[in-house]
Design an enzyme around this catalytic site. Sequence first.
Site, PDB file in Angstrom:
ATOM      1  N   SER A  50       0.828  -1.219   0.000  1.00 26.94           N
ATOM      2  CA  SER A  50       0.000   0.000   0.000  1.00 26.94           C
ATOM      3  C   SER A  50       0.856   1.259   0.000  1.00 26.94           C
ATOM      4  CB  SER A  50      -0.799   0.045   1.300  1.00 26.94           C
ATOM      5  OG  SER A  50      -2.098  -0.257   1.100  1.00 26.94           O
ATOM      6  N   HIS A 104      -9.209  -0.798  -9.160  1.00 29.31           N
ATOM      7  CA  HIS A 104      -7.913  -1.048  -8.536  1.00 29.31           C
ATOM      8  C   HIS A 104      -7.261  -2.339  -9.015  1.00 29.31           C
ATOM      9  CE1 HIS A 104      -8.945   2.248  -5.922  1.00 29.31           C
ATOM     10  NE2 HIS A 104      -7.709   2.252  -5.499  1.00 29.31           N
ATOM     11  N   HIS A 140      -5.957  -9.331  -1.044  1.00 29.10           N
ATOM     12  CA  HIS A 140      -5.839  -9.642   0.386  1.00 29.10           C
ATOM     13  C   HIS A 140      -6.870 -10.698   0.786  1.00 29.10           C
ATOM     14  CE1 HIS A 140      -4.204  -5.544  -0.045  1.00 29.10           C
ATOM     15  NE2 HIS A 140      -3.436  -5.858   0.986  1.00 29.10           N
ATOM     16  N   TYR A 142      -8.770 -10.363   3.205  1.00 28.16           N
ATOM     17  CA  TYR A 142      -9.997  -9.675   3.652  1.00 28.16           C
ATOM     18  C   TYR A 142     -10.952  -9.378   2.494  1.00 28.16           C
ATOM     19  CZ  TYR A 142      -7.483  -5.267   2.540  1.00 28.16           C
ATOM     20  OH  TYR A 142      -6.776  -4.280   1.922  1.00 28.16           O
ATOM     21  N   GLU A 143     -10.482  -9.580   1.261  1.00 28.72           N
ATOM     22  CA  GLU A 143     -11.396  -9.427   0.111  1.00 28.72           C
ATOM     23  C   GLU A 143     -12.187 -10.710  -0.125  1.00 28.72           C
ATOM     24  OE1 GLU A 143      -9.551  -7.200  -3.352  1.00 28.72           O
ATOM     25  OE2 GLU A 143      -7.818  -7.397  -2.046  1.00 28.72           O
ATOM     26  N   ALA A 153       2.572  -1.983   4.158  1.00 25.52           N
ATOM     27  CA  ALA A 153       2.330  -0.956   5.166  1.00 25.52           C
ATOM     28  C   ALA A 153       1.983  -1.689   6.453  1.00 25.52           C
ATOM     29  CB  ALA A 153       1.165  -0.073   4.731  1.00 25.52           C
ATOM     30  N   MET A 165      -1.783  -6.719   7.236  1.00 28.63           N
ATOM     31  CA  MET A 165      -2.876  -7.604   6.771  1.00 28.63           C
ATOM     32  C   MET A 165      -2.470  -8.371   5.518  1.00 28.63           C
ATOM     33  SD  MET A 165      -6.030  -4.911   7.188  1.00 28.63           S
ATOM     34  CE  MET A 165      -6.092  -3.781   8.575  1.00 28.63           C
ATOM     35  N   SER A 166      -1.186  -8.511   5.296  1.00 30.65           N
ATOM     36  CA  SER A 166      -0.746  -9.170   4.048  1.00 30.65           C
ATOM     37  C   SER A 166       0.579  -9.897   4.280  1.00 30.65           C
ATOM     38  CB  SER A 166      -0.556  -8.119   2.947  1.00 30.65           C
ATOM     39  OG  SER A 166       0.514  -7.262   3.278  1.00 30.65           O
ATOM     40  N   ASN A 171       1.840   3.944  10.694  1.00 31.98           N
ATOM     41  CA  ASN A 171       1.090   4.473  11.853  1.00 31.98           C
ATOM     42  C   ASN A 171       1.498   3.646  13.059  1.00 31.98           C
ATOM     43  OD1 ASN A 171      -0.605   2.361  10.216  1.00 31.98           O
ATOM     44  ND2 ASN A 171      -1.262   2.151  12.348  1.00 31.98           N
ATOM     45  N   HIS A 194      -7.276   4.936   7.156  1.00 27.78           N
ATOM     46  CA  HIS A 194      -6.589   4.479   5.944  1.00 27.78           C
ATOM     47  C   HIS A 194      -5.880   5.670   5.287  1.00 27.78           C
ATOM     48  CE1 HIS A 194      -5.618   1.910   2.647  1.00 27.78           C
ATOM     49  NE2 HIS A 194      -6.345   2.595   1.772  1.00 27.78           N
TER      50      HIS A 194
HETATM   51  N1  HPA Z   1      -2.789  -2.742  11.525  1.00 24.09           N
HETATM   52  C1  HPA Z   1      -2.900  -3.660  10.534  1.00 24.09           C
HETATM   53  N2  HPA Z   1      -2.538  -3.416   9.292  1.00 24.09           N
HETATM   54  C2  HPA Z   1      -2.012  -2.207   9.008  1.00 24.09           C
HETATM   55  C3  HPA Z   1      -1.861  -1.216   9.991  1.00 24.09           C
HETATM   56  C4  HPA Z   1      -2.275  -1.497  11.315  1.00 24.09           C
HETATM   57  O1  HPA Z   1      -2.168  -0.672  12.237  1.00 24.09           O
HETATM   58  N3  HPA Z   1      -1.319  -0.126   9.380  1.00 24.09           N
HETATM   59  C5  HPA Z   1      -1.128  -0.472   8.065  1.00 24.09           C
HETATM   60  N4  HPA Z   1      -1.538  -1.735   7.832  1.00 24.09           N
END
Ligand code: HPA
Length: 274
Positions: free
Chosen positions: A30, A61, A83, A85-86, A113, A210-211, A234, A246
Amino acid sequence: MSDHQLLAESLDYLKQKIPPKPAVAIILGSGLGALADELQQPTIISCNDIPNYPVSTVPGHAGVWVSGKLEGVSVLAMRGRVHTYEGYSASQVAFPVRLMAGLGISRLIVTNAAGGVNKTFQPGDLMLITDHINFMFDNPLIGETAPADQRFVDLHGAYDPKYIEQTKRTAKTLNTQLKEGVLLTARGPAYETAAEVNMTRFLGADAVTMSTVPEVIIARQLKMRVLGISCITNMATGISGQKLSHAEVQQTADSIKTRFIALMKKILTSIPNW
Ligand code: HPA
C-alpha cells in the site's frame, strides 16, 4: 482444471510477455507502488488479463505487473496485491508468487504498510522483517499440493539472514535508519483493538499488517529467497492513543516513498551478487 493446470495456463500467457527470468520480483505494498514507475523499458500487464489471476475486488484497482530494468537489473514489480480480507483464501492470495517462481525468479522482495507495535518505532520508519507470526488463521499450503511440492515447509530463516545483513549494510551506506522486527499478520480489514495490539506485543510482534505472510510461505515452499520490508505507516491502535485511518496510512507511506525508493534502488545495484 487442477491447480497445476490453472498455473500452467497463466504461465503460458506470462511467458509471452515477460523477458526470461527477471533477477528479482518485488511486491509493492500500500502506497509503495511508485517504485514501479521508475522501471525503464517497462512492459505493463494488467492483472485482469492474466488467466486465473485473483483480481482485486476494489473497483478500479486492478493490479499491474511491470517488468523492466531498474539500476540495470531486470525486475518484475507487482503493484496492487489482493488480500484475504477481500474474501480470497491465503492460497489464492499467494498465487502471484507461484507464477513468479514458475517464471524462474529466485529472489523475492515483499513490502507492506504496517502498524508499529514496538514502542520505539515511529510512523515513517522502515522495518526489516526478521520473522513473522501468522495470525490469519489460514495458510496458503492448505489444499492441493503438486506432487513435486513440499507440504510441510520449513520456515526457519524464511527472511533470508544473508539478505537481512546485506540490506543493513546497504542502508548504512545511505545513512538510512532501518528498524528490524517480527511482523504479525492479521486478517483485517478492521484495524486491531488496543487489547489485540497489546496481545500481539506479548506474542513478540513489532508490527502488524494484513498481508505478506501467505506470499512468503509459498516463496519458501518454492525455494525463493525472501527479503521483507515494512513501512511503519502508523502506530498500531492504543500505542500512541491516536485514531487510525486508511488516509493516514496512505499519507505516511507517501512521505516514506523517496527514502524507500532510494533504498530499493541501492539494494538492486548489489542484488545480482546476493
Ligand atoms: N494494523 C494492521 N494493518 C495495518 C496497519 C495497522 O495498524 N497499518 C497499516 N496496515
